[in-house]
Each structure stands twice: as C-alpha cells, then as structure tokens.
Enzyme design. Structure first.
Site, mmCIF file in Angstrom:
data_model
loop_
_atom_site.group_PDB
_atom_site.id
_atom_site.type_symbol
_atom_site.label_atom_id
_atom_site.label_comp_id
_atom_site.label_asym_id
_atom_site.label_seq_id
_atom_site.Cartn_x
_atom_site.Cartn_y
_atom_site.Cartn_z
ATOM 1 N N GLY A 11 -4.968 1.355 -7.210
ATOM 2 C CA GLY A 11 -3.871 1.034 -8.109
ATOM 3 C C GLY A 11 -3.159 2.234 -8.705
ATOM 4 O O GLY A 11 -2.614 2.149 -9.811
ATOM 5 N N ASN A 13 -0.337 3.493 -7.841
ATOM 6 C CA ASN A 13 1.079 3.146 -8.019
ATOM 7 C C ASN A 13 1.245 2.193 -9.200
ATOM 8 O O ASN A 13 2.181 2.330 -9.993
ATOM 9 C CB ASN A 13 1.640 2.510 -6.741
ATOM 10 C CG ASN A 13 2.082 3.545 -5.728
ATOM 11 O OD1 ASN A 13 3.060 4.235 -5.933
ATOM 12 N ND2 ASN A 13 1.331 3.669 -4.654
ATOM 13 N N MET A 89 -2.607 -5.094 0.232
ATOM 14 C CA MET A 89 -2.831 -4.993 1.670
ATOM 15 C C MET A 89 -2.934 -6.344 2.376
ATOM 16 O O MET A 89 -3.542 -6.446 3.442
ATOM 17 C CB MET A 89 -4.088 -4.162 1.949
ATOM 18 C CG MET A 89 -4.019 -2.755 1.369
ATOM 19 S SD MET A 89 -2.579 -1.831 1.921
ATOM 20 C CE MET A 89 -3.113 -1.345 3.536
ATOM 21 N N ILE A 91 -0.838 -9.687 4.020
ATOM 22 C CA ILE A 91 0.476 -10.176 4.432
ATOM 23 C C ILE A 91 0.696 -11.536 3.783
ATOM 24 O O ILE A 91 -0.199 -12.395 3.809
ATOM 25 C CB ILE A 91 0.567 -10.283 5.969
ATOM 26 C CG1 ILE A 91 0.524 -8.860 6.565
ATOM 27 C CG2 ILE A 91 1.841 -10.995 6.389
ATOM 28 C CD1 ILE A 91 0.527 -8.812 8.075
ATOM 29 N N LEU A 92 1.845 -11.732 3.185
ATOM 30 C CA LEU A 92 2.144 -12.964 2.447
ATOM 31 C C LEU A 92 2.944 -13.908 3.353
ATOM 32 O O LEU A 92 3.776 -13.476 4.158
ATOM 33 C CB LEU A 92 2.932 -12.632 1.186
ATOM 34 C CG LEU A 92 2.155 -11.771 0.176
ATOM 35 C CD1 LEU A 92 3.093 -11.163 -0.851
ATOM 36 C CD2 LEU A 92 1.059 -12.595 -0.501
ATOM 37 N N ASN A 106 8.102 -4.027 -2.814
ATOM 38 C CA ASN A 106 6.925 -3.444 -2.181
ATOM 39 C C ASN A 106 7.184 -1.969 -1.944
ATOM 40 O O ASN A 106 8.330 -1.564 -1.728
ATOM 41 C CB ASN A 106 6.631 -4.120 -0.839
ATOM 42 C CG ASN A 106 5.399 -3.537 -0.145
ATOM 43 O OD1 ASN A 106 4.359 -3.348 -0.771
ATOM 44 N ND2 ASN A 106 5.530 -3.224 1.135
ATOM 45 N N HIS A 108 6.132 1.094 0.605
ATOM 46 C CA HIS A 108 5.548 1.293 1.938
ATOM 47 C C HIS A 108 5.582 2.787 2.245
ATOM 48 O O HIS A 108 6.642 3.418 2.064
ATOM 49 C CB HIS A 108 6.354 0.507 2.980
ATOM 50 C CG HIS A 108 5.870 0.677 4.375
ATOM 51 N ND1 HIS A 108 4.744 0.039 4.859
ATOM 52 C CD2 HIS A 108 6.354 1.411 5.399
ATOM 53 C CE1 HIS A 108 4.564 0.391 6.126
ATOM 54 N NE2 HIS A 108 5.521 1.217 6.482
HETATM 55 C C1 GRF Z 1 -1.566 4.255 -0.565
HETATM 56 O O1 GRF Z 1 -1.876 4.602 0.773
HETATM 57 C C2 GRF Z 1 -0.082 4.155 -0.715
HETATM 58 O O2 GRF Z 1 0.563 5.019 0.215
HETATM 59 C C3 GRF Z 1 0.228 2.732 -0.393
HETATM 60 O O3 GRF Z 1 -0.919 1.973 -0.750
HETATM 61 C C4 GRF Z 1 -2.075 2.846 -0.788
HETATM 62 C C5 GRF Z 1 -2.857 2.709 -2.057
HETATM 63 O O4 GRF Z 1 -1.981 2.858 -3.133
HETATM 64 N N1 GRF Z 1 1.393 2.295 -1.118
HETATM 65 P P1 GRF Z 1 -2.511 2.649 -4.668
HETATM 66 O O5 GRF Z 1 -3.172 3.939 -5.073
HETATM 67 O O6 GRF Z 1 -3.520 1.501 -4.662
HETATM 68 O O7 GRF Z 1 -1.275 2.355 -5.452
#
Ligand code: GRF
Length: 194
Positions: A11, A13, A89, A91-92, A106, A108
């Site tokens: 998490g 991001n 991770m 797919i919806l 999202n 990517h």
């Molecule tokens: C990372 O590989 C990022 O590039 C992708 O999701 C993975 C985990 O991200 N967006 P986070 O640290 O869980 O946000």
C-alpha cells in the site's frame, strides 16, 4: 469527495494518496479495502485511523462475482465518490467496473498503452526501451486501457534490473497518483505529465 482505496499488498501508493488528502484537498479517504486480509497496507491505513475492510479472494475460488459481491458490501457502505486502485492485483468484472464508471482510477507501472498486464519492467528492459514509467488511468472493462489521466517517465539505464527500474518507477508513482487525484477530485481531467 469521499475516496475508497483498494490494495493488495504494502500500500505505498495508498499511503501517499492518504498523506496528500489533507487541508484544502477536495477529497478525504473513507475506506481502505483489500483482497488479502494479510495485506500490510491494511495495518498502515488502520494506524492512520482510516476504516479498513478485507475480503479474501481465496474464499471464492472460481467465483469472481461472489468475491466482488462480498467486496461491494463494505465498499458501498463507505459511500465513495471515487475509487482508487493502488497496487490492487485482481481483475474486476465489467459489472463491477460499470458500477463505478468514470470514477474509478488505477495506477499501472508502464507507459500505457505499452505493456498492459504484468511484468512491465522486465518487458521494457527486454525491449531495450530508453524510457519507462507509470500511468494513472480511468478503469474500464478492458484491462489497463481506459482514458489516461497522468503519466510519469523515467530513464531506463543499461545496467537496470527489474528491481532497480521498479524502484525508480515507484518513486514517480508516489508523485503522480496524488497529483492526478487532486485534479480528478476537483473535476479537472487535464492529464498530469511528469
Ligand atoms: C508496485 O509494483 C506498483 O508499481 C504497482 O503496484 C505495486 C505495489 O504498489 N502500482 P503498492 O506499494 O502496494 O502501492
């Protein structure tokens, strides 16, 4: 604006989005949910006082609709205006996506439309690309292919490994996603280009 964030792992991001949603930011986080009850990001969100929910997708083998129905419970209860997928991770289904059409984002880790799907960094290195990066886009029922809301570019170095490139891109993800969410929550669809 009420923002729900879906995660699957650490998490990082999600954390940057939450940390940015303060002061005059037009949005606030109302829920962090995961398909993995062990996702470390859930504990990080809880320690920040944010409501969390987890629905283990492994409890619904070969039943994507069942998993999504369970996930929708806490999600709809949070009354989100915007959904942010952040390292999510799964797919919806088109049904789920349609429910939040035009208000689900999202991030990517590639310069879409290049490299939708997985293993984006390995593919950029294998292709000998000079640049790589991240994209924030609106989620549609076609995987990783909705309208682009922002992109951040990084150089690919000749001696890059997947790990070194991923780390360089992740730094930019952490800048890009908050910038895009600020604009999106304010109703501005001008792409953020970093
Ligand atoms: C990372 O590989 C990022 O590039 C992708 O999701 C993975 C985990 O991200 N967006 P986070 O640290 O869980 O946000």
């Amino acid at each position: 604006k009420r923002v729900a964030i879906l995660i699957s792992g650490g998490g990082s991001n999600m954390l940057r989005l939450v940390e940015d949603m303060t002061g005059d930011h037009p949005a606030r986080p109302v829920l962090v949910a995961s398909n993995d009850p062990q996702a470390a990001g859930l504990g990080r969100a809880a320690s920040l006082g944010i409501a969390t929910a987890a629905v283990d997708h492994r409890d619904f083998p070969r039943d994507r609709a069942g998993f999504e129905a369970a996930l929708l419970q806490p999600l709809l209860a949070a009354r989100p205006d915007i959904i942010c997928l952040a390292g999510f991770m799964r797919i919806l289904t088109p049904d789920f996506v349609q429910r939040f059409a035009g208000r689900m984002l999202n991030i990517h880790p590639s310069l879409l439309p290049k490299y939708p799907g997985l293993n984006t960094h390995a593919r950029a290195i294998a292709a000998g690309d000079a640049q790589a990066g991240a994209t924030v886009h609106q989620v549609t029922s076609d995987l990783d292919s909705g309208p682009i809301l922002g992109q951040a570019r990084v150089p690919v170095h000749p001696d890059d490994t997947v790990q070194t490139l991923a780390a360089r891109v992740l730094v930019q993800e952490h800048r890009l996603y908050p910038a895009v969410l600020r604009r999106f929550a304010a109703g501005d669809r001008t792409p953020v280009l970093l």
